[in-house]
Scaffold this motif. Structure first.
Motif, PDB file in Angstrom:
ATOM      1  N   UNK A   1       1.031  -1.178  -0.765  1.00 46.84           N
ATOM      2  CA  UNK A   1       0.128  -0.177   0.171  1.00 46.84           C
ATOM      3  C   UNK A   1       0.780   1.342  -0.051  1.00 46.84           C
ATOM      4  N   UNK A   2       2.638   0.890  -0.084  1.00 45.00           N
ATOM      5  CA  UNK A   2       2.966   2.481   0.198  1.00 45.00           C
ATOM      6  C   UNK A   2       2.941   2.827  -1.713  1.00 45.00           C
ATOM      7  N   UNK A   3       3.090   4.196  -1.261  1.00 44.75           N
ATOM      8  CA  UNK A   3       3.365   4.346  -2.923  1.00 44.75           C
ATOM      9  C   UNK A   3       4.375   5.714  -2.362  1.00 44.75           C
ATOM     10  N   UNK A   4       5.853   5.681  -3.527  1.00 47.58           N
ATOM     11  CA  UNK A   4       6.941   6.618  -3.787  1.00 47.58           C
ATOM     12  C   UNK A   4       5.672   7.493  -3.998  1.00 47.58           C
ATOM     13  N   UNK A   5       5.698   8.818  -4.359  1.00 49.65           N
ATOM     14  CA  UNK A   5       4.246   9.604  -5.378  1.00 49.65           C
ATOM     15  C   UNK A   5       5.977  10.998  -5.768  1.00 49.65           C
ATOM     16  N   UNK A   6       7.213  10.787  -5.176  1.00 45.05           N
ATOM     17  CA  UNK A   6       8.210  11.325  -5.626  1.00 45.05           C
ATOM     18  C   UNK A   6       8.697  10.659  -6.881  1.00 45.05           C
ATOM     19  N   UNK A   7       9.201   9.631  -6.712  1.00 41.09           N
ATOM     20  CA  UNK A   7       8.938   8.791  -7.529  1.00 41.09           C
ATOM     21  C   UNK A   7       8.262   8.709  -9.383  1.00 41.09           C
ATOM     22  N   UNK A   8       7.233   8.908  -8.586  1.00 41.87           N
ATOM     23  CA  UNK A   8       5.836   8.880 -10.198  1.00 41.87           C
ATOM     24  C   UNK A   8       6.041  10.341 -11.097  1.00 41.87           C
ATOM     25  N   UNK A   9       6.247  11.300  -9.924  1.00 42.76           N
ATOM     26  CA  UNK A   9       6.162  12.262 -10.247  1.00 42.76           C
ATOM     27  C   UNK A   9       7.170  13.312 -10.863  1.00 42.76           C
ATOM     28  N   UNK A  10       8.594  13.032  -9.692  1.00 46.36           N
ATOM     29  CA  UNK A  10       9.304  13.676  -9.678  1.00 46.36           C
ATOM     30  C   UNK A  10      10.519  13.106 -10.941  1.00 46.36           C
ATOM     31  N   UNK A  11      11.049  13.744 -11.637  1.00 47.31           N
ATOM     32  CA  UNK A  11      12.356  13.097 -13.052  1.00 47.31           C
ATOM     33  C   UNK A  11      13.208  12.926 -12.463  1.00 47.31           C
ATOM     34  N   UNK A  12      13.888  12.127 -12.420  1.00 54.09           N
ATOM     35  CA  UNK A  12      15.379  11.719 -11.798  1.00 54.09           C
ATOM     36  C   UNK A  12      16.604  12.385 -12.941  1.00 54.09           C
ATOM     37  N   UNK A  13      15.973  13.352 -13.994  1.00 57.01           N
ATOM     38  CA  UNK A  13      17.120  13.378 -15.400  1.00 57.01           C
ATOM     39  C   UNK A  13      16.884  14.825 -14.884  1.00 57.01           C
TER      40      UNK A  13
ATOM     41  N   UNK B   1      15.148  18.268 -16.299  1.00 58.62           N
ATOM     42  CA  UNK B   1      14.098  18.342 -17.569  1.00 58.62           C
ATOM     43  C   UNK B   1      14.822  18.873 -19.626  1.00 58.62           C
ATOM     44  N   UNK B   2      16.015  19.939 -19.237  1.00 59.58           N
ATOM     45  CA  UNK B   2      16.678  20.040 -20.358  1.00 59.58           C
ATOM     46  C   UNK B   2      16.934  18.950 -20.463  1.00 59.58           C
ATOM     47  N   UNK B   3      17.772  18.381 -20.333  1.00 63.22           N
ATOM     48  CA  UNK B   3      18.466  17.009 -21.047  1.00 63.22           C
ATOM     49  C   UNK B   3      17.649  15.899 -21.643  1.00 63.22           C
ATOM     50  N   UNK B   4      15.911  16.035 -20.709  1.00 62.43           N
ATOM     51  CA  UNK B   4      15.206  14.931 -21.949  1.00 62.43           C
ATOM     52  C   UNK B   4      14.407  15.799 -22.900  1.00 62.43           C
ATOM     53  N   UNK B   5      14.719  16.909 -22.806  1.00 61.41           N
ATOM     54  CA  UNK B   5      14.257  17.811 -24.149  1.00 61.41           C
ATOM     55  C   UNK B   5      15.379  17.239 -24.947  1.00 61.41           C
ATOM     56  N   UNK B   6      16.178  17.828 -24.616  1.00 60.14           N
ATOM     57  CA  UNK B   6      17.490  17.316 -25.854  1.00 60.14           C
ATOM     58  C   UNK B   6      18.026  16.333 -26.664  1.00 60.14           C
ATOM     59  N   UNK B   7      17.770  15.113 -25.345  1.00 54.26           N
ATOM     60  CA  UNK B   7      17.804  14.233 -25.905  1.00 54.26           C
ATOM     61  C   UNK B   7      17.194  13.477 -26.549  1.00 54.26           C
ATOM     62  N   UNK B   8      15.018  13.904 -26.203  1.00 57.72           N
ATOM     63  CA  UNK B   8      14.689  14.241 -27.320  1.00 57.72           C
ATOM     64  C   UNK B   8      14.514  14.410 -28.838  1.00 57.72           C
TER      65      UNK B   8
ATOM     66  N   UNK C   1       6.714  12.126 -14.912  1.00 58.56           N
ATOM     67  CA  UNK C   1       6.237  13.054 -15.592  1.00 58.56           C
ATOM     68  C   UNK C   1       7.432  12.916 -16.747  1.00 58.56           C
ATOM     69  N   UNK C   2       9.322  12.291 -16.511  1.00 57.75           N
ATOM     70  CA  UNK C   2       9.583  12.093 -18.119  1.00 57.75           C
ATOM     71  C   UNK C   2       9.106  11.034 -18.888  1.00 57.75           C
ATOM     72  N   UNK C   3       8.643  10.871 -19.077  1.00 52.72           N
ATOM     73  CA  UNK C   3       7.301  10.430 -19.829  1.00 52.72           C
ATOM     74  C   UNK C   3       6.739  11.723 -20.944  1.00 52.72           C
ATOM     75  N   UNK C   4       6.622  12.220 -20.192  1.00 54.64           N
ATOM     76  CA  UNK C   4       5.514  13.389 -19.934  1.00 54.64           C
ATOM     77  C   UNK C   4       6.511  14.005 -20.949  1.00 54.64           C
ATOM     78  N   UNK C   5       6.667  14.552 -20.934  1.00 50.09           N
ATOM     79  CA  UNK C   5       8.159  15.577 -21.192  1.00 50.09           C
ATOM     80  C   UNK C   5       8.741  14.544 -22.952  1.00 50.09           C
TER      81      UNK C   5
ATOM     82  N   UNK D   1      15.866   8.748 -23.111  1.00 50.43           N
ATOM     83  CA  UNK D   1      15.131   8.427 -21.975  1.00 50.43           C
ATOM     84  C   UNK D   1      16.330   8.251 -20.619  1.00 50.43           C
ATOM     85  N   UNK D   2      18.091   8.002 -21.549  1.00 50.28           N
ATOM     86  CA  UNK D   2      19.059   7.463 -20.121  1.00 50.28           C
ATOM     87  C   UNK D   2      18.341   6.511 -18.854  1.00 50.28           C
ATOM     88  N   UNK D   3      17.286   5.788 -19.005  1.00 53.48           N
ATOM     89  CA  UNK D   3      15.944   5.172 -17.823  1.00 53.48           C
ATOM     90  C   UNK D   3      15.597   5.441 -16.707  1.00 53.48           C
TER      91      UNK D   3
END
Length: 183
Positions: free
Chosen positions: A5-17, A19-26, A75-79, A68-70
């Protein structure tokens, strides 16, 4: 039991990479794949074959890690999805506004048959066999090559055919019918 029943909301919505790097990679991966696909022959002849589907699946798999670099968050997927949609829109918009760019994005029609004679160098360039072309002609109701005045391979891979017995365009025929209705 607590982990169920534990949900790590930070891991779900906070990017680990970044945002600019994600946009450049994409952006880099999208533009590279677009260029590669644009330069490949449009051999599909208006259909999606198994090899075409395989190329798309393999491109998607290969591009996933490059883009994506893993990534792990939604949020990362949406970006990344937004970046791909952005470039798709920008390239279509540029094609609409700049005719020169449109010619790059969508090649002009390629003449395959002229006055009943196949243009072999164009068929070879697009990797189309005589049998494949004749199959497409038959599918459009043309039995003999001599009946074809012009045949083009359009940008989407379809074959458009103008037969020798085509008297005039449907628009011209419509105008004649309208004039006769008025009189």
């Amino acid at each position: 039991m607590n982990k169920w029943f534990f949900i790590d909301w930070q891991a779900i919505f906070v990017p680990s990479i970044s945002v600019i790097e994600l946009i450049i990679r994409g952006s880099l991966v999208y533009l590279a794949l677009f260029s590669v696909l644009r330069l490949l022959p449009s051999r599909q002849l208006g259909t999606l074959g198994i090899t075409d589907l395989l190329v798309v699946v393999l491109f998607a798999e290969a591009a996933q890690n490059a883009m994506a670099s893993n990534y792990t968050s939604i949020t990362e997927g949406a970006i990344l999805v937004a970046t791909v949609i952005f470039w798709s829109y920008v390239l279509n918009w540029l094609g609409y506004k700049l005719p020169q760019f449109q010619r790059f994005m969508n090649p002009p029609p390629l003449l395959l048959i002229k006055n009943g004679r196949m243009i072999q160098r164009h068929l070879q360039r697009e990797l189309i066999t005589d049998e494949e072309l004749m199959s497409k002609l038959r599918q459009q109701g043309v039995e003999f090559l001599a009946d074809v005045k012009l045949a083009y391979m359009e940008a989407d891979g379809r074959i458009s055919i103008i037969t020798s017995d085509s008297k005039s365009s449907p628009i011209a025929q419509q105008k004649v019918e309208l004039k006769s209705d008025i009189n």
